[in-house]
Structure formats: C-alpha cells, structure tokens
Design an enzyme around this catalytic site. Structure first.
Site, PDB file in Angstrom:
ATOM      1  N   ASP A 518       0.862  -1.190   0.000  1.00  0.00           N
ATOM      2  CA  ASP A 518       0.000   0.000   0.000  1.00  0.00           C
ATOM      3  C   ASP A 518       0.895   1.236   0.000  1.00  0.00           C
ATOM      4  OD1 ASP A 518      -1.650   2.140   0.728  1.00  0.00           O
ATOM      5  OD2 ASP A 518      -2.877   0.917   2.083  1.00  0.00           O
ATOM      6  N   HIS A 519       0.845   1.982  -1.081  1.00  0.00           N
ATOM      7  CA  HIS A 519       1.783   3.104  -1.230  1.00  0.00           C
ATOM      8  C   HIS A 519       1.471   4.263  -0.283  1.00  0.00           C
ATOM      9  CE1 HIS A 519       5.078   5.114  -2.909  1.00  0.00           C
ATOM     10  NE2 HIS A 519       4.900   4.847  -4.189  1.00  0.00           N
ATOM     11  N   ARG A 520       0.345   4.210   0.428  1.00  0.00           N
ATOM     12  CA  ARG A 520       0.080   5.237   1.436  1.00  0.00           C
ATOM     13  C   ARG A 520       0.930   5.003   2.675  1.00  0.00           C
ATOM     14  NH1 ARG A 520      -6.231   4.265   1.949  1.00  0.00           N
ATOM     15  NH2 ARG A 520      -5.356   2.184   2.126  1.00  0.00           N
TER      16      ARG A 520
END
Ligand code: CAO
Length: 546
Positions: A518-520
């Site tokens: 998850d790039h967040r």
C-alpha cells in the site's frame, strides 16, 4: 365543499411571532395535521399544523409576517374525508394545553450545584425513542438548548436543558426508550449563566420536569403551547433547524451541519436540505463522510467517473448459459473490488534462491514420512515473512485515519483455493510456532477450507497474507492486498535457472516473489528491502538468528 380558514392556534404566552418558514403553497393538497408554517418568537419556534385536509386556495401570510393567535394563515377547500379530530370549520385550530406549568414556575436562581436533567412532561407519549443526541459531556450548555431529540410514531420533539452549565454526564444513547421523569444526564450549573437554572432535582416518585419539549413537530396532535426556548443560538456545530427539517434531513441522510441555512438567522429550511441533496446527486458537492471514505489523496470526492457496465445481448453472438455466482465468490469479490479500488497498490517482483532450502525440505519430509506431516515451501515462507515483518514493522501495520496501527503479534493469512472460491485462513502467532506445527495447522486449515468448514475465527486477525500459486505454476502476478493489511506476498512456481556466480552460471532453484504494498504506508525502497531480506532468509535461514 366548504372553505376553511386555518388560523394560528393558542401559542401560549407569545403575543406576536414571525413566520420564518412557509411549508406549503397554493394548490397543495394538505393532510390534517400537516405542518403549514413555522413561526418563531425570540424564545421559541414551532410549526403550525393544518386543522383539516384539503386543497390550499389562498395563502394569507408570507415570510417575515408577524402573526398571533387567531391570525388567518390560509384558506383551504376542505376535502372532509381526512378531517382531523381537532379541526373545526372556520374556527381556530384546537390547541393542547401547555404540557406543564409555566416555565417560570420551574426556575429559581442560578445554581452552581449539579443539576439533573430529566425528560419533561411530553404529553400522552410513552416509551419514546431517542433519535438524536445533540450534545456531549464537556459541552457548555445554554439554558433551553436542545439536548436530545425523541420521537414517537406521531411526533418528534427536542428536549431542552433546564439550566445553563457544563454537561457532566449523559445517561441516554440513541435508540433508548424514555418516559417522563427519566434521567437524561447532569449539568454542573454555571453561576455565570445568563439563563435561570431549574429548581432542585425532582424526587424520583414525582419528578419535576426540567423543561418542556420544544418545537414540537406533532403530526396527529395539535401544536402544544411552547415554553421559552432559544433555538436560534445553537452552540458549536449544532445546526439551526426545526424538528421537521431535521426529520426530513435524517430521512434523506443529509448531514445538517454541512447544509448552509438561508432562512432567518441562518436557519436551515426544507429548501436548503433539498438543494444540498440535489447538488450532491449532481456531483457538485460531497458530504464530509463521503470524502472521508474516499482514499487518501482522492478526498475531493469527484467519484470514479466510470462508464456504466456494458450491456451486451450475448445471444446475438452465440449460445450461452447463466450461472449464479457462489456465496464465497460474491463476498470475496466485493472485498477484492473495494481493496483494489481503495488501496494504491504497487507490486515489486524479485527472486529468491531456495536451492538449499528445498533440499532441506525434501530431506525433512523423508525423515518425517511416518509422522504424516508434510512440510511444504509455504510453511518456510510463513516463517520467513514473520522475520521480515519484525525487521520492517510498517509492513505489519494497518491504516486507521492518519494513524498507523503497528501490531506486535504475527498472524499470517494464506490464500486457499477451494471448489467454492478463495478463502484466507490464518495461522495465529506464527512467530511462536515451528515449521512442523505450522505445516500441521496449515494442512488442517486447508482441509477445513476445502470442506467449507472454516469458521469466522479461522479467518480473522491476519497481519499479512501469502498467496501461493507455487503448486500450480506461473511466474509473477499482482496479488490484491487484503485490507486492512498493507502488504501481501504472491509466490509462484520455483524452477531451476542459470544464475551467474561471478565466475560461471550455476543451476539454482529460484522462487518468484511478488510483493504488493500500500503506497500510502510503504514506499518503493522499503518494499525492495523487504523483498531482498526475504530472499536472503530463504537462501539461508540461519540469517533469522542474526
Ligand atoms: N514452487 C514449486 N513447487 C511448489 C511450490 C513452489 N513455490 N509450492 C508448492 N509446490 C509444490 C508442493 O511441493 C507440492 O508438490 P508435491 O505434491 O510434489 O509435494 C505441490 O506443489 C502442491 O502443493 P500444495 O499447493 O498442495 O501445497 P502448498 O502448501 O504449497 O499450498 C495451499 C497450500 C492451500 C495454499 C494451496 O493448495 C492453494 O490453495 N493454493 C492456491 C492459492 C491461490 O489460489 N492463490 C491465488 C489467490 S489470488 O486469486
């Protein structure tokens, strides 16, 4: 058909009140007891209901007009059939007596002692439901400020505070059923409050009312005379709207605190709620709740703007049959869809050299042949992932608003293919278990999965998931993150490959790894390090001891 003049009923002590909302127009067909106008004094607001059913022929008042008892509001052409019990031709609407003694009778001097807030006399209603809580402990409350809204099948009404002060306790919650005299909460009275406070708390047997309900939006009973109330100065974010507008907004799911009031003193009108709804439906506005649900960075709430799903007449192209999707497929499909749409996925691919590990696994299975426990590569992968999660704790987290929940336990899910669809059983506390125990549990869980016997507890609590297609084939793929986890490892079939050792090519057994993250929460460099560390452990498990 008789013409009926609908007049302002007895509105208690008020001399003249202003018309602040006109809820009907000429030509409307109204029912008996339907609200016609909202009037407001400097202390109270109330809705005036129709005394009979009929068609409105003439409106005699407009916004801003001052009216008093006996003022003709409109002329109805009566339909007769739906006459309210309280309606009388050409006479003022019947008015219920004030539900209590005058407000002055209940008041004394300002009081710094705790004050019990109780449900006042609410007429014939019993067991009315609390449908809104308008305050919370710690709030500074003004005398007559609305505390909660209660609703029977016939009316909704707000219960105001009997005194000013700081709300100490709130003893009701949404859905509670309340009656006259029930405790709502307590106030620490503010001596500095401008509004007078209620007299000493009432005895339990004969509770004195705190104050009467305000702005009664009764549907089948005439409007009661109302005690002084200050609805036009709500504190905090409390929106300024009549009970009927609140009810209307609730029915539409409109958050009133986000609606801009255009009525007198910024009061929210029916039209304001309607135009807010219209602008949300047309995509011109969004609610805060919808924006909050949108993925981070996409909070503008513009929506996906996707084309509708294509509708194809398949029969035009050839024969076909329809088959209902299975229950597991429907559930997992909905979850996968949400996760794919809401999580910004990135997948890093890598290879791990498992030549020695595979030799060890084969040897182990030979030694354990009689035990019946088969050790597969997945058991080693689970242990290797635990080691990597310990080294990179962000991978063992969940996103909760702006916070990361960093887990100190290591429960690993593994995707299992079953005849009914994909399920993800979970090996709990994998950090505390050895390879043989993990293999045993995996075998049991995989069997339960195939037999459709997994319980909810078998599939809950995972920190990280592994999806292994190693027994089937393929090279790399993009596994979808299992929310609220933040990463998932996809594994494909290992195969012998020529690997350059600096001098020559060596035949090595290479395992393809696909890590979606998850790039967040995670960035590419961390993901590359995670994969590299995982590869290093799988090449040489002794590294987990370092
Ligand atoms: N490379 C090469 N061979 C592998 C391997 C790998 N990475 N992983 C497993 N194998 C081999 C095993 O050694 C076994 O071989 P033998 O029968 O010769 O010993 C064979 O493949 C079958 O293994 P398995 O699949 O029964 O066992 P497993 O522990 O690897 O997996 C389970 C168990 C339940 C995860 C698996 O059966 C399964 O359902 N996999 C599918 C998961 C899935 O659908 N993922 C996709 C999700 S996204 O849609």
């Amino acid at each position: 058909m008789a013409a009926i003049e609908v007049q302002v009923p007895d509105i208690g002590d008020f001399d003249e009140v202003s018309v602040i909302e006109v809820l009907v127009k000429v030509g409307d067909t109204v029912k008996a007891e339907q609200s016609l106008v909202t009037v407001e004094s400097d202390k109270a607001s109330m809705e005036i209901p129709s005394s009979a059913a009929g068609v409105i022929k003439e409106l005699k008042v407009k916004l801003g007009d001052k009216v008093k008892q006996g003022t003709v509001l409109l002329v109805l052409e009566a339909q007769g059939v739906e006459r309210s019990a309280s309606s009388v031709e050409r006479e003022q609407p019947k008015t219920a007596p004030s539900p209590q003694a005058g407000p002055d009778a209940q008041r004394s001097t300002p009081n710094a002692q705790p004050v019990e807030l109780r449900i006042p006399d609410i007429g014939d209603f019993k067991d009315v439901a609390v449908i809104e809580i308008l305050v919370k402990p710690g709030d500074a409350i003004k005398a007559e400020q609305s505390l909660i809204t209660v609703e029977s099948d016939k009316a909704s009404m707000e219960i105001p505070a009997s005194a000013a002060g700081v709300l100490k306790t709130l003893t009701v919650k949404i859905g509670d059923k309340v009656n006259v005299g029930d405790l709502i909460g307590s106030l620490e009275g503010s001596g500095a409050a401008s509004a007078p406070a209620v007299a000493a708390p009432p005895p339990a047997a004969a509770p004195a009312v705190a104050s009467a309900p305000v702005a009664v939006a009764e549907r089948t009973a005439p409007t009661a005379a109302l005690p002084p109330h200050e609805p036009s100065t709500p504190t905090g974010a409390l929106p300024h709207a009549s009970p009927s507008v609140r009810k209307f907004a609730r029915e539409l799911g409109v958050p009133l605190e986000e609606v801009k009031g255009t009525g007198p003193k910024a009061r929210i009108t029916h039209e304001d709620v309607q135009s807010f709804t219209r602008s949300v439906m047309q995509g011109e506005a969004t609610t805060k709740a919808a924006a909050a649900k949108a993925p981070a960075g996409g909070g503008g709430g513009e929506g996906l703007g996707l084309l509708p799903w294509p509708k194809v007449d398949f029969a035009k192209f050839g024969p076909f049959e329809r088959k209902e999707m299975g229950r597991i497929k429907k559930i997992s499909g909905a979850n996968l869809h949400r996760n794919w749409v809401m999580i910004p996925h990135v997948t890093n691919h890598d290879d791990a050299d498992i030549t020695e590990l595979e030799a060890f696994r084969v040897q182990l299975n030979k030694e354990n042949e009689k035990s019946g426990v088969k050790v597969t590569m997945l058991a080693f992968l689970i242990k290797a992932c635990v080691a990597a999660l310990k080294k990179f704790p962000d991978f063992n987290s969940s996103l909760d608003g702006d916070q990361l929940v960093l887990k100190q336990y290591f429960h690993i899910g593994f995707a299992a293919d079953t005849p009914n669809g994909l399920v993800v059983p979970v090996i709990k506390n994998a950090d505390q278990k050895g390879i043989l125990q993990i293999s045993t549990e995996m075998g049991e869980l995989a069997k339960k999965a195939r037999d459709g016997k997994l319980g909810p507890a078998d599939m809950q609590g995972a920190c990280f998931t592994i999806s292994s297609l190693g027994g089937i084939g393929g090279r790399y793929f993009t596994p979808i993150i299992n929310a609220p986890e933040v990463a998932i490892l996809g594994v494909c079939k290992s195969q012998m490959e020529p690997v350059w050792d600096g001098t020559q090519f060596q035949p090595r057994l290479m395992l393809p790894l696909s890590l979606s993250w998850d790039h967040r929460v995670i960035d590419g460099a961390s993901a590359a390090r995670f994969n590299a560390y995982l590869g290093a452990i799988l090449s040489d498990f002794r590294r987990t001891m370092l």
